[in-house]
Design a protein around this motif. Sequence first.
Motif, PDB file in Angstrom:
ATOM      1  N   GLU A  11       0.832  -1.206   0.000  1.00  0.00           N
ATOM      2  CA  GLU A  11       0.000   0.000   0.000  1.00  0.00           C
ATOM      3  C   GLU A  11       0.866   1.255   0.000  1.00  0.00           C
ATOM      4  O   GLU A  11       0.541   2.246  -0.663  1.00  0.00           O
ATOM      5  CB  GLU A  11      -0.951   0.001   1.194  1.00  0.00           C
ATOM      6  CG  GLU A  11      -2.105  -0.958   1.059  1.00  0.00           C
ATOM      7  CD  GLU A  11      -3.094  -0.557  -0.031  1.00  0.00           C
ATOM      8  OE1 GLU A  11      -3.284   0.649  -0.266  1.00  0.00           O
ATOM      9  OE2 GLU A  11      -3.673  -1.471  -0.647  1.00  0.00           O
ATOM     10  N   ARG A  15       0.724   4.214  -2.835  1.00  0.00           N
ATOM     11  CA  ARG A  15       0.576   5.632  -2.461  1.00  0.00           C
ATOM     12  C   ARG A  15       1.741   6.453  -3.024  1.00  0.00           C
ATOM     13  O   ARG A  15       1.539   7.591  -3.477  1.00  0.00           O
ATOM     14  CB  ARG A  15       0.492   5.792  -0.950  1.00  0.00           C
ATOM     15  CG  ARG A  15      -0.848   5.376  -0.362  1.00  0.00           C
ATOM     16  CD  ARG A  15      -1.006   5.802   1.092  1.00  0.00           C
ATOM     17  NE  ARG A  15       0.056   5.302   1.961  1.00  0.00           N
ATOM     18  CZ  ARG A  15       0.051   4.109   2.560  1.00  0.00           C
ATOM     19  NH1 ARG A  15      -0.965   3.284   2.404  1.00  0.00           N
ATOM     20  NH2 ARG A  15       1.055   3.758   3.331  1.00  0.00           N
ATOM     21  N   GLU A  18       1.156   7.069  -6.698  1.00  0.00           N
ATOM     22  CA  GLU A  18       0.144   8.105  -6.884  1.00  0.00           C
ATOM     23  C   GLU A  18       0.681   9.497  -6.557  1.00  0.00           C
ATOM     24  O   GLU A  18       0.462  10.450  -7.321  1.00  0.00           O
ATOM     25  CB  GLU A  18      -1.075   7.820  -6.006  1.00  0.00           C
ATOM     26  CG  GLU A  18      -1.859   6.597  -6.452  1.00  0.00           C
ATOM     27  CD  GLU A  18      -2.999   6.290  -5.510  1.00  0.00           C
ATOM     28  OE1 GLU A  18      -4.152   6.359  -5.966  1.00  0.00           O
ATOM     29  OE2 GLU A  18      -2.736   6.007  -4.320  1.00  0.00           O
ATOM     30  N   SER A  19       1.390   9.623  -5.453  1.00  0.00           N
ATOM     31  CA  SER A  19       1.932  10.941  -5.085  1.00  0.00           C
ATOM     32  C   SER A  19       3.016  11.370  -6.073  1.00  0.00           C
ATOM     33  O   SER A  19       3.158  12.565  -6.356  1.00  0.00           O
ATOM     34  CB  SER A  19       2.445  10.958  -3.650  1.00  0.00           C
ATOM     35  OG  SER A  19       3.551  10.102  -3.488  1.00  0.00           O
ATOM     36  N   ARG A  36      -6.743   4.764  -9.503  1.00  0.00           N
ATOM     37  CA  ARG A  36      -6.589   3.600  -8.636  1.00  0.00           C
ATOM     38  C   ARG A  36      -7.927   2.914  -8.430  1.00  0.00           C
ATOM     39  O   ARG A  36      -8.927   3.558  -8.138  1.00  0.00           O
ATOM     40  CB  ARG A  36      -6.009   4.002  -7.294  1.00  0.00           C
ATOM     41  CG  ARG A  36      -5.844   2.800  -6.386  1.00  0.00           C
ATOM     42  CD  ARG A  36      -4.997   3.089  -5.209  1.00  0.00           C
ATOM     43  NE  ARG A  36      -4.919   1.906  -4.363  1.00  0.00           N
ATOM     44  CZ  ARG A  36      -4.299   1.859  -3.224  1.00  0.00           C
ATOM     45  NH1 ARG A  36      -3.681   2.939  -2.772  1.00  0.00           N
ATOM     46  NH2 ARG A  36      -4.272   0.765  -2.521  1.00  0.00           N
TER      47      ARG A  36
END
Length: 108
Positions: A11, A15, A18-19, A36
């Motif tokens: 996870e 993240r 995505e960031s 996502r």
Amino acid sequence: MTDPEYMDQAEALLRRVESGCDRINDESDADIDSQRVGGMVTLTFRNGTQIIVNLQKPLHEVWLAAKAGGFHYKFDGARWLDTKGQGEFFENLARYASEQAGQPLKFG
């Protein structure tokens, strides 16, 4: 690695992907669309090509699919490494995303 440990690390990786996209979009004109759904992130580039990152929970792996091919990564306690010895996940993601975006990109 236990299932909960895997999920924590996996996870965190998603993240970070995505960031990284958000930061790249703020700092450049790359215009990467990041979507996502559950344990999968799809990056779509301006030219329509995609990179897909998805979790393989039973194997405790993360898979990456790009124009360059499909790659499997396992967490070694510090980094996600290609199961065939082809490098670290974020270095490879940057290389494949740069190729598909047509400009240098850095994740991390």
